[in-house]
Design a protein around this motif. Structure first.
Motif, PDB file in Angstrom:
ATOM      1  N   LYS A   2       9.230 -12.138  -4.268  1.00 47.76           N
ATOM      2  CA  LYS A   2      10.038 -12.975  -5.152  1.00 47.76           C
ATOM      3  C   LYS A   2      10.342 -14.312  -4.466  1.00 47.76           C
ATOM      4  CE  LYS A   2      12.256  -9.293  -7.807  1.00 47.76           C
ATOM      5  NZ  LYS A   2      13.536  -8.719  -8.276  1.00 47.76           N
ATOM      6  N   ILE A   3       9.919 -15.389  -5.120  1.00 51.51           N
ATOM      7  CA  ILE A   3      10.069 -16.724  -4.555  1.00 51.51           C
ATOM      8  C   ILE A   3      10.985 -17.551  -5.456  1.00 51.51           C
ATOM      9  CG2 ILE A   3       8.891 -18.812  -3.752  1.00 51.51           C
ATOM     10  CD1 ILE A   3       7.901 -16.401  -2.267  1.00 51.51           C
ATOM     11  N   ALA A   4      12.028 -18.132  -4.868  1.00 54.87           N
ATOM     12  CA  ALA A   4      12.875 -19.087  -5.584  1.00 54.87           C
ATOM     13  C   ALA A   4      12.538 -20.483  -5.063  1.00 54.87           C
ATOM     14  CB  ALA A   4      14.351 -18.779  -5.351  1.00 54.87           C
ATOM     15  N   ILE A   5      12.279 -21.411  -5.981  1.00 55.70           N
ATOM     16  CA  ILE A   5      11.948 -22.783  -5.611  1.00 55.70           C
ATOM     17  C   ILE A   5      12.974 -23.713  -6.236  1.00 55.70           C
ATOM     18  CG2 ILE A   5      10.229 -24.629  -5.788  1.00 55.70           C
ATOM     19  CD1 ILE A   5       8.058 -22.521  -5.782  1.00 55.70           C
ATOM     20  N   VAL A   6      13.539 -24.607  -5.419  1.00 56.05           N
ATOM     21  CA  VAL A   6      14.597 -25.509  -5.876  1.00 56.05           C
ATOM     22  C   VAL A   6      14.140 -26.956  -5.739  1.00 56.05           C
ATOM     23  CG1 VAL A   6      17.003 -26.198  -5.608  1.00 56.05           C
ATOM     24  CG2 VAL A   6      16.319 -23.843  -5.088  1.00 56.05           C
ATOM     25  N   SER A   7      14.123 -27.661  -6.867  1.00 57.03           N
ATOM     26  CA  SER A   7      13.742 -29.076  -6.867  1.00 57.03           C
ATOM     27  C   SER A   7      14.481 -29.768  -7.996  1.00 57.03           C
ATOM     28  CB  SER A   7      12.233 -29.232  -7.045  1.00 57.03           C
ATOM     29  OG  SER A   7      11.854 -30.587  -7.083  1.00 57.03           O
ATOM     30  N   LEU A   8      15.160 -30.868  -7.687  1.00 50.96           N
ATOM     31  CA  LEU A   8      15.924 -31.581  -8.713  1.00 50.96           C
ATOM     32  C   LEU A   8      15.097 -31.879  -9.951  1.00 50.96           C
ATOM     33  CD1 LEU A   8      18.071 -34.178  -6.770  1.00 50.96           C
ATOM     34  CD2 LEU A   8      18.925 -32.609  -8.495  1.00 50.96           C
ATOM     35  N   GLY A   9      13.977 -32.520  -9.744  1.00 55.81           N
ATOM     36  CA  GLY A   9      13.125 -32.914 -10.868  1.00 55.81           C
ATOM     37  C   GLY A   9      11.688 -32.588 -10.576  1.00 55.81           C
ATOM     38  N   ARG A  10      10.807 -33.355 -11.185  1.00 54.08           N
ATOM     39  CA  ARG A  10       9.398 -33.137 -10.928  1.00 54.08           C
ATOM     40  C   ARG A  10       9.068 -33.599  -9.513  1.00 54.08           C
ATOM     41  NH1 ARG A  10       3.911 -36.086 -12.997  1.00 54.08           N
ATOM     42  NH2 ARG A  10       2.503 -34.516 -12.125  1.00 54.08           N
ATOM     43  N   SER A  11       8.448 -32.755  -8.741  1.00 50.91           N
ATOM     44  CA  SER A  11       7.974 -33.098  -7.408  1.00 50.91           C
ATOM     45  C   SER A  11       6.729 -32.256  -7.175  1.00 50.91           C
ATOM     46  CB  SER A  11       9.038 -32.783  -6.344  1.00 50.91           C
ATOM     47  OG  SER A  11       9.213 -31.377  -6.229  1.00 50.91           O
ATOM     48  N   HIS A  12       6.188 -32.323  -5.976  1.00 49.85           N
ATOM     49  CA  HIS A  12       5.036 -31.481  -5.656  1.00 49.85           C
ATOM     50  C   HIS A  12       5.381 -29.999  -5.800  1.00 49.85           C
ATOM     51  CE1 HIS A  12       7.383 -32.091  -1.992  1.00 49.85           C
ATOM     52  NE2 HIS A  12       6.975 -30.901  -1.615  1.00 49.85           N
ATOM     53  N   LEU A  13       6.683 -29.664  -5.790  1.00 48.24           N
ATOM     54  CA  LEU A  13       7.072 -28.255  -5.863  1.00 48.24           C
ATOM     55  C   LEU A  13       6.843 -27.641  -7.241  1.00 48.24           C
ATOM     56  CD1 LEU A  13      10.247 -28.079  -3.601  1.00 48.24           C
ATOM     57  CD2 LEU A  13       7.900 -27.413  -3.078  1.00 48.24           C
ATOM     58  N   ILE A  14       6.740 -28.449  -8.289  1.00 53.30           N
ATOM     59  CA  ILE A  14       6.386 -27.888  -9.599  1.00 53.30           C
ATOM     60  C   ILE A  14       4.945 -27.391  -9.572  1.00 53.30           C
ATOM     61  CG2 ILE A  14       5.642 -30.069 -10.649  1.00 53.30           C
ATOM     62  CD1 ILE A  14       7.601 -27.412 -12.546  1.00 53.30           C
ATOM     63  N   ASN A  15       4.101 -28.091  -8.821  1.00 54.16           N
ATOM     64  CA  ASN A  15       2.719 -27.639  -8.655  1.00 54.16           C
ATOM     65  C   ASN A  15       2.671 -26.353  -7.843  1.00 54.16           C
ATOM     66  OD1 ASN A  15       2.697 -30.880  -8.521  1.00 54.16           O
ATOM     67  ND2 ASN A  15       0.914 -30.179  -9.649  1.00 54.16           N
ATOM     68  N   LEU A  16       3.497 -26.285  -6.793  1.00 60.08           N
ATOM     69  CA  LEU A  16       3.541 -25.063  -5.996  1.00 60.08           C
ATOM     70  C   LEU A  16       4.024 -23.886  -6.835  1.00 60.08           C
ATOM     71  CD1 LEU A  16       3.346 -23.594  -3.286  1.00 60.08           C
ATOM     72  CD2 LEU A  16       5.710 -24.309  -2.829  1.00 60.08           C
ATOM     73  N   ALA A  17       5.069 -24.097  -7.628  1.00 59.50           N
ATOM     74  CA  ALA A  17       5.585 -23.027  -8.483  1.00 59.50           C
ATOM     75  C   ALA A  17       4.496 -22.502  -9.409  1.00 59.50           C
ATOM     76  CB  ALA A  17       6.770 -23.550  -9.299  1.00 59.50           C
ATOM     77  N   HIS A  18       3.755 -23.412 -10.011  1.00 59.69           N
ATOM     78  CA  HIS A  18       2.669 -23.025 -10.921  1.00 59.69           C
ATOM     79  C   HIS A  18       1.602 -22.210 -10.193  1.00 59.69           C
ATOM     80  CE1 HIS A  18      -0.742 -23.252 -13.615  1.00 59.69           C
ATOM     81  NE2 HIS A  18      -1.396 -24.002 -12.748  1.00 59.69           N
ATOM     82  N   LEU A  19       1.182 -22.687  -9.018  1.00 59.36           N
ATOM     83  CA  LEU A  19       0.082 -22.043  -8.298  1.00 59.36           C
ATOM     84  C   LEU A  19       0.483 -20.679  -7.755  1.00 59.36           C
ATOM     85  CD1 LEU A  19      -1.116 -25.265  -6.509  1.00 59.36           C
ATOM     86  CD2 LEU A  19      -2.467 -23.957  -8.159  1.00 59.36           C
ATOM     87  N   LEU A  20       1.711 -20.546  -7.245  1.00 57.54           N
ATOM     88  CA  LEU A  20       2.155 -19.249  -6.741  1.00 57.54           C
ATOM     89  C   LEU A  20       2.373 -18.260  -7.872  1.00 57.54           C
ATOM     90  CD1 LEU A  20       4.690 -20.238  -3.925  1.00 57.54           C
ATOM     91  CD2 LEU A  20       2.342 -19.406  -3.662  1.00 57.54           C
TER      92      LEU A  20
END
Length: 375
Positions: A2-20
């Motif tokens: 289980k992975i929780a990802i925290v990002s205010l807005g759009r950043s590279h982490l939205i891509n990471l969330a999608h890929l994981l």
């Protein structure tokens, strides 16, 4: 996992969330101020905890405030970031790993650790003390001590740091972070959007720079190197911060454009340049490379890391230190020589190595790192 990802807005982490989230053994929850519909627009279809109200709407109001100094806007955004962090901490559910974008997950990281999670600070920029030192090298405008402390508190609250470049890693070590805690994974780019472009032949711009026009990115030095030293045409695409736009007839400014429109501008230029004084990793470097342009950048931008990913390509040119107008001009001239020697047609100087800078490759590297640290 289980992975929780925290990002205010759009950043590279939205891509990471999608890929994981595409992996069968991973369950992702994305905490953000963006509405769920916007997350879907960027390809992420997993769980979203949206704080659009009150944080997202407040951020939009701040961004649209007319005639407000950018540094004052930054202070207001910091207040919103602290509130966002507190609200996410309240909403956070048990996870195995928390990945929080630097400076927006202090209380959230503390809570995650109490629940037994491994906590990672994803560093989209160099160490905050390095950023401050660079800022004061060209400006006497005070930096918020509270904002600096908030970032330092985030550093103290985590187990690992994900760094995108060797420069960011070095800034961490230089400022006392334990090298054992430093992970490394350069970013990626959407190779379906950013594709090889044809060598421009109809009155092309010699150099393109994409991003905010400000002293932190050494835009004043770039302008002098291009317009005064080399007498070449320079195209800038992006917003204007604290650096005056040149009045030279060799200079063209285009305001902010949607990311999907950027390939049109990369196609009009021979070389991409980013001589920043300090950077996390310039994603625009990867976009320009995917479009087939030679890259010219300082050692602080991710240019050396991009060069390695692209097979130590000669088209990735790191500006010699110490950074100066002459050094920038020499590197740009080398880039122009390479660009002019390219054959007509589609520009594909990086060959199959271009796959190393895809978001898919970035996601695969992240997944392998997560498997190692959660053994």
């Amino acid at each position: 996992m289980k992975i929780a990802i925290v990002s205010l807005g759009r950043s590279h982490l939205i891509n990471l969330a999608h890929l994981l989230d595409l992996r069968e053994d991973v369950e992702v929850t994305f905490y953000t101020m963006m509405p769920k519909s916007r997350c879907r627009k960027f390809g992420y279809n997993g769980k979203v905890v949206s704080l659009l109200f009150p944080i997202g709407v407040s951020q939009m109001v701040v961004d649209r405030l007319p005639k407000v100094d950018p540094y004052k806007k930054s202070a207001l955004r910091f207040r919103l970031r602290k509130t966002f962090d507190k609200l996410v901490a309240i909403r956070l559910r048990k996870c195995d790993v928390l990945i929080g974008l630097n400076g927006c997950a202090v209380e959230t990281s503390k809570k995650a650790k109490k629940m037994g999670a491994i906590v990672i600070c994803d560093q989209g920029s160099s160490h905050i003390l390095k950023q401050n030192a660079v800022h004061y090298s060209y400006s006497d405008i005070p930096i918020s001590e509270e904002g600096t402390q908030f970032m330092l508190d985030h550093y103290k609250a985590v187990d690992y740091f994900m760094t995108p470049t060797e420069y960011v890693k070095y800034s961490d070590i230089e400022n006392g972070l334990d090298s054992v805690k430093l992970l490394y994974n350069p970013y990626g780019v959407n190779l379906d959007v950013f594709r090889p472009t044809a060598k421009p032949v109809d009155k092309p711009f010699d150099v393109i720079m994409v991003g905010s026009w400000w002293k932190h990115k050494a835009c004043d030095m770039l302008a002098e190197a291009c317009l005064e030293k080399l007498k070449v045409r320079l195209l800038h695409v992006g917003s204007v911060v604290d650096c005056q736009l040149p009045t030279s007839g060799l200079f063209t400014h285009i305001g902010f454009v949607d990311e999907s429109d950027l390939p049109t501008y990369y196609a009009q230029a021979k070389v991409f340049a980013m001589p920043s004084l300090d950077e996390g990793y310039g994603l625009v470097l990867l976009q320009a490379a995917a479009c087939g342009l030679p890259l010219v950048g300082s050692s602080r931008t991710g240019t050396p890391d991009t060069g390695v990913l692209l097979g130590n390509a000669k088209e990735c040119i790191t500006i010699q230190e110490p950074l100066s107008i002459n050094a920038i001009a020499e590197a740009i001239q080398l880039g122009l020589d390479i660009a002019n020697a390219m054959p007509e047609g589609l520009r594909t100087p990086y060959g199959e190595c271009i796959q190393n800078i895809s978001w898919e490759a970035y996601g695969n590297r992240w997944y392998e790192i997560l498997k190692q640290i959660t053994k």
